[in-house]
Design a protein around this motif. Structure first.
Motif, PDB file in Angstrom:
ATOM      1  N   SER A   1      -7.624   7.593  -0.725  1.00 28.43           N
ATOM      2  CA  SER A   1      -6.440   8.304  -1.201  1.00 28.43           C
ATOM      3  C   SER A   1      -6.714   9.737  -1.549  1.00 28.43           C
ATOM      4  O   SER A   1      -5.803  10.555  -1.597  1.00 28.43           O
ATOM      5  CB  SER A   1      -5.859   7.582  -2.425  1.00 28.43           C
ATOM      6  OG  SER A   1      -6.807   7.617  -3.492  1.00 28.43           O
ATOM      7  N   ARG A  44       2.309   1.686  -3.431  1.00 28.04           N
ATOM      8  CA  ARG A  44       1.290   2.131  -4.393  1.00 28.04           C
ATOM      9  C   ARG A  44       1.010   3.627  -4.263  1.00 28.04           C
ATOM     10  O   ARG A  44       0.956   4.364  -5.255  1.00 28.04           O
ATOM     11  CB  ARG A  44      -0.006   1.333  -4.179  1.00 28.04           C
ATOM     12  CG  ARG A  44      -1.063   1.554  -5.265  1.00 28.04           C
ATOM     13  CD  ARG A  44      -2.394   0.986  -4.862  1.00 28.04           C
ATOM     14  NE  ARG A  44      -2.935   1.695  -3.725  1.00 28.04           N
ATOM     15  CZ  ARG A  44      -3.572   2.867  -3.825  1.00 28.04           C
ATOM     16  NH1 ARG A  44      -3.727   3.439  -4.996  1.00 28.04           N
ATOM     17  NH2 ARG A  44      -4.035   3.464  -2.755  1.00 28.04           N
ATOM     18  N   LEU A  45       0.881   4.108  -3.002  1.00 26.58           N
ATOM     19  CA  LEU A  45       0.601   5.527  -2.790  1.00 26.58           C
ATOM     20  C   LEU A  45       1.798   6.388  -3.184  1.00 26.58           C
ATOM     21  O   LEU A  45       1.632   7.477  -3.737  1.00 26.58           O
ATOM     22  CB  LEU A  45       0.235   5.757  -1.322  1.00 26.58           C
ATOM     23  CG  LEU A  45      -1.079   5.129  -0.852  1.00 26.58           C
ATOM     24  CD1 LEU A  45      -1.280   5.360   0.642  1.00 26.58           C
ATOM     25  CD2 LEU A  45      -2.258   5.704  -1.635  1.00 26.58           C
ATOM     26  N   GLU A  46       3.000   5.897  -2.901  1.00 29.07           N
ATOM     27  CA  GLU A  46       4.182   6.678  -3.243  1.00 29.07           C
ATOM     28  C   GLU A  46       4.322   6.840  -4.753  1.00 29.07           C
ATOM     29  O   GLU A  46       4.598   7.926  -5.256  1.00 29.07           O
ATOM     30  CB  GLU A  46       5.425   5.998  -2.678  1.00 29.07           C
ATOM     31  CG  GLU A  46       6.726   6.752  -2.976  1.00 29.07           C
ATOM     32  CD  GLU A  46       7.926   6.037  -2.398  1.00 29.07           C
ATOM     33  OE1 GLU A  46       7.742   4.951  -1.805  1.00 29.07           O
ATOM     34  OE2 GLU A  46       9.043   6.553  -2.548  1.00 29.07           O
ATOM     35  N   LEU A  67       1.933   6.594  -6.841  1.00 28.24           N
ATOM     36  CA  LEU A  67       0.809   7.390  -7.323  1.00 28.24           C
ATOM     37  C   LEU A  67       1.125   8.878  -7.248  1.00 28.24           C
ATOM     38  O   LEU A  67       0.825   9.645  -8.162  1.00 28.24           O
ATOM     39  CB  LEU A  67      -0.443   7.062  -6.498  1.00 28.24           C
ATOM     40  CG  LEU A  67      -1.714   7.836  -6.855  1.00 28.24           C
ATOM     41  CD1 LEU A  67      -2.139   7.528  -8.287  1.00 28.24           C
ATOM     42  CD2 LEU A  67      -2.830   7.490  -5.879  1.00 28.24           C
ATOM     43  N   VAL A  68       1.780   9.280  -6.145  1.00 29.85           N
ATOM     44  CA  VAL A  68       2.156  10.690  -6.001  1.00 29.85           C
ATOM     45  C   VAL A  68       3.272  11.059  -6.962  1.00 29.85           C
ATOM     46  O   VAL A  68       3.271  12.137  -7.561  1.00 29.85           O
ATOM     47  CB  VAL A  68       2.579  10.970  -4.539  1.00 29.85           C
ATOM     48  CG1 VAL A  68       3.115  12.386  -4.410  1.00 29.85           C
ATOM     49  CG2 VAL A  68       1.397  10.768  -3.608  1.00 29.85           C
ATOM     50  N   ALA A 114      -8.650   1.539  -0.703  1.00 32.98           N
ATOM     51  CA  ALA A 114      -7.504   2.447  -0.724  1.00 32.98           C
ATOM     52  C   ALA A 114      -7.748   3.599  -1.668  1.00 32.98           C
ATOM     53  O   ALA A 114      -7.359   4.736  -1.398  1.00 32.98           O
ATOM     54  CB  ALA A 114      -6.233   1.681  -1.131  1.00 32.98           C
ATOM     55  N   GLU A 130      -1.137  -2.519  -8.542  1.00 40.85           N
ATOM     56  CA  GLU A 130      -2.585  -2.631  -8.367  1.00 40.85           C
ATOM     57  C   GLU A 130      -3.086  -4.002  -8.771  1.00 40.85           C
ATOM     58  O   GLU A 130      -4.063  -4.521  -8.234  1.00 40.85           O
ATOM     59  CB  GLU A 130      -3.281  -1.554  -9.190  1.00 40.85           C
ATOM     60  CG  GLU A 130      -3.090  -0.154  -8.613  1.00 40.85           C
ATOM     61  CD  GLU A 130      -3.764   0.904  -9.459  1.00 40.85           C
ATOM     62  OE1 GLU A 130      -4.194   0.563 -10.582  1.00 40.85           O
ATOM     63  OE2 GLU A 130      -3.858   2.031  -9.000  1.00 40.85           O
ATOM     64  N   GLU A 133       0.823  -1.213   0.000  1.00 43.76           N
ATOM     65  CA  GLU A 133       0.000   0.000   0.000  1.00 43.76           C
ATOM     66  C   GLU A 133       0.858   1.264   0.000  1.00 43.76           C
ATOM     67  O   GLU A 133       0.580   2.238  -0.699  1.00 43.76           O
ATOM     68  CB  GLU A 133      -0.911  -0.011   1.243  1.00 43.76           C
ATOM     69  CG  GLU A 133      -1.853   1.202   1.356  1.00 43.76           C
ATOM     70  CD  GLU A 133      -2.887   1.211   0.256  1.00 43.76           C
ATOM     71  OE1 GLU A 133      -3.543   2.255   0.073  1.00 43.76           O
ATOM     72  OE2 GLU A 133      -3.040   0.180  -0.446  1.00 43.76           O
ATOM     73  N   GLU A 134       1.947   1.260   0.784  1.00 43.34           N
ATOM     74  CA  GLU A 134       2.843   2.422   0.818  1.00 43.34           C
ATOM     75  C   GLU A 134       3.491   2.653  -0.542  1.00 43.34           C
ATOM     76  O   GLU A 134       3.624   3.782  -1.010  1.00 43.34           O
ATOM     77  CB  GLU A 134       3.925   2.206   1.879  1.00 43.34           C
ATOM     78  CG  GLU A 134       4.907   3.373   1.993  1.00 43.34           C
ATOM     79  CD  GLU A 134       5.979   3.092   3.025  1.00 43.34           C
ATOM     80  OE1 GLU A 134       6.843   3.960   3.208  1.00 43.34           O
ATOM     81  OE2 GLU A 134       5.951   1.995   3.633  1.00 43.34           O
TER      82      GLU A 134
END
Length: 536
Positions: free
Chosen positions: A89, A58-60, A62-63, A85, A74, A55-56
């Protein structure tokens, strides 16, 4: 009868039906409890740590805008966790393909800005630099001074992004998304990178700006005593320790631990019937020497043994007072201002005369340069002499512009500037290179400072040559700090409270320029904290 019999049977049927429903619900509860007590199913279930890392990551990404890697991550995450999530987000759902817009924010093709201020476009470099109080550079990378300031900043940012340091930092971020066994080495490299960036930022912020200076008055340096005399004539910081020396006309010299809070007294020495006019630490820091205007001998105090020695110069030198002297940076020579333009050179250990330098008129002040190879002297007639210490001869001299009688002189630690003070209050600043390489005996000052109206009795550069302090002991509040290299006076110092500063008699900067000590005619050694510099 049928009706009466049918009614109880109807009740019994309902009752048995309810019992069957209760038994079914109990069996379901038992089975659910058994399932909770049993091992969880392994279908589409990941360990907690793995889920957190995914998850970390994926978010990183994404940013950061890495769409291709985002699709891979994903696809591995279960649909249920992916949906929750995405809802948390704060990013709208869409087609996250590997298009150029999502690949890399810094490497993506130029896009139109979402909003643009028309006033910013019309601001040129000259207007922007003047508004910030900065000087326009002679050479601008990416344009000229007439170009738009936004264009210059954009070019500077793009040049920074293309540097190897920036690429290395981006590489570190990419490797963090793919953890491996050599995490310790990556952490060490990252910490090294951060230290490099921290040093770069500190070097950028270490430039002292002109205009105003952050200064704060702290506890008086001699707060524990106030016994050095009604007039403080000497203050000096220890060359290596956080210790300061304060001496005055009462003949008392005191040592204090400098911290800006308590300034605890370490030791005091009473020199009987010996009004102190000058006091200096030896460069080694183990001794200090004091002099008086009424006596032709010195007192030397050894701080290691606590012994006070009365030091007499060699006989026949004609030294009648020791109120004005300087010690060479190597701690081997002592230059004493005598009468009739004589400058006596003595050895520090034995006070034996090793040379005599003579000016054509009275000498008022002397100072050594950074390495001790030259001695500058100033005095009557407004003429400055430059002496070569090895040959004991005058290597050059020049007339201080507009000066009739010189009263003080100081050389910047870097050796670039020489400040000459006059009895009229004028302080002229010269560039040393022009004085030593030119045969012109009347050079033009790089800056003429007219902020003092009475005799400038003290001038002193700080360790970084960014601040020049100049003072006069003939007028209240007559102390100014000058910024270098702009050579402009700080407007907020010393302030409007004249009763606190009184008449400054002497001053000194700490080795790191963190403190400024000023002795006045009220028996106080004031201490100021310069916030721009370090603790000491």
């Amino acid at each position: 009868m049928d009706t009466a019999f049918r009614k109880p049977m109807h009740r019994g049927g309902n009752f048995s039906k309810k019992r069957r429903q209760n038994s079914d619900s109990q069996e379901e509860n038992c089975e659910s409890k058994k399932r909770r007590k049993g091992k969880p199913e392994r279908t589409n279930v990941y360990p907690l740590g793995e889920m957190a890392r995914r998850e970390e990551r994926r978010l990183e990404e994404l940013v950061l805008g890495d769409g291709s890697d985002l699709l891979n991550v994903e696809s591995e995450i279960p649909s249920s966790s992916h949906t929750s999530a995405m809802e948390d987000s704060g990013v709208e759902e869409g087609n996250y393909d590997s298009s150029p817009q999502m690949s890399d924010t810094l490497a993506s093709p130029e896009r139109e800005p979402a909003w643009q201020d028309e006033e910013d476009i019309n601001i040129c470099v000259t207007d922007a630099m003047s508004a910030q109080g900065k000087r326009v550079p002679n050479v601008l990378s990416g344009g000229s001074s007439s170009d738009a300031y936004v264009r210059i900043l954009k070019h500077k940012f793009e040049a920074t992004v293309g540097t190897p340091a920036w690429a290395e930092l981006r590489h570190r971020n990419t490797r963090k998304s793919n953890p491996s066994d050599d995490d310790d080495s990556d952490n060490d490299s990252d910490s090294e990178m951060l230290r490099h960036c921290g040093n770069f930022l500190s070097s950028q912020s270490s430039v002292l700006r002109k205009g105003t200076i952050e200064v704060k008055r702290v506890r008086d340096l001699n707060h524990d005593t106030y016994t050095e005399g009604a007039v403080i004539k000497a203050v000096q910081f220890h060359p290596t320790a956080t210790v300061a020396l304060v001496a005055g006309l009462s003949g008392v010299a005191s040592l204090f631990q400098v911290d800006g809070k308590s300034n605890t007294k370490l030791h005091s020495v009473q020199f009987d019937r010996y009004p102190i006019r000058c006091a200096r630490f030896l460069p080694s820091g183990e001794q200090f020497i004091v002099g008086s205007q009424h006596h032709g001998f010195f007192h030397s105090f050894d701080m290691m043994t606590g012994q006070n020695v009365r030091a007499l110069p060699s006989q026949g030198l004609g030294i009648t007072n020791t109120k004005n002297f300087e010690i060479s940076p190597d701690g081997r020579l002592l230059a004493v201002c005598g009468r009739f333009g004589n400058i006596h050179l003595l050895t520090v250990n034995t006070l034996e005369g090793v040379g005599l330098l003579k000016m054509n008129s009275e000498v008022s002040a002397v100072t050594f340069d950074n390495d001790g190879s030259r001695l500058f002297s100033h005095g009557e007639g407004g003429e400055v002499y430059v002496w070569d210490i090895r040959s004991r001869h005058c290597s050059g001299r020049f007339i201080d512009d507009g000066c009739i009688w010189g009263s003080s002189i100081a050389v910047a630690p870097g050796g670039r500037f020489v400040a000459c003070g006059a009895r009229s209050g004028v302080v002229n600043v010269y560039e040393t290179a022009g004085l030593l390489s030119s045969t012109n005996h009347a050079p033009k000052p790089a800056k003429i400072l007219l902020n003092l109206t009475t005799s400038s009795t003290a001038v002193k550069f700080n360790a970084s040559s960014e601040v020049l302090a100049m003072a006069s002991d003939e007028k209240v509040n007559a102390l100014r700090l000058v910024h270098f290299p702009s050579m402009t006076v700080f407007s907020n110092f010393p302030g409007s409270v004249k009763s606190v500063l009184a008449r400054p008699q002497c001053l000194d900067f700490s080795p790191g320029s963190g403190y400024l000590a000023v002795g006045n005619n009220k028996g106080t050694a004031l201490l100021y904290r310069l916030k721009h510099y370090g603790n000491y």
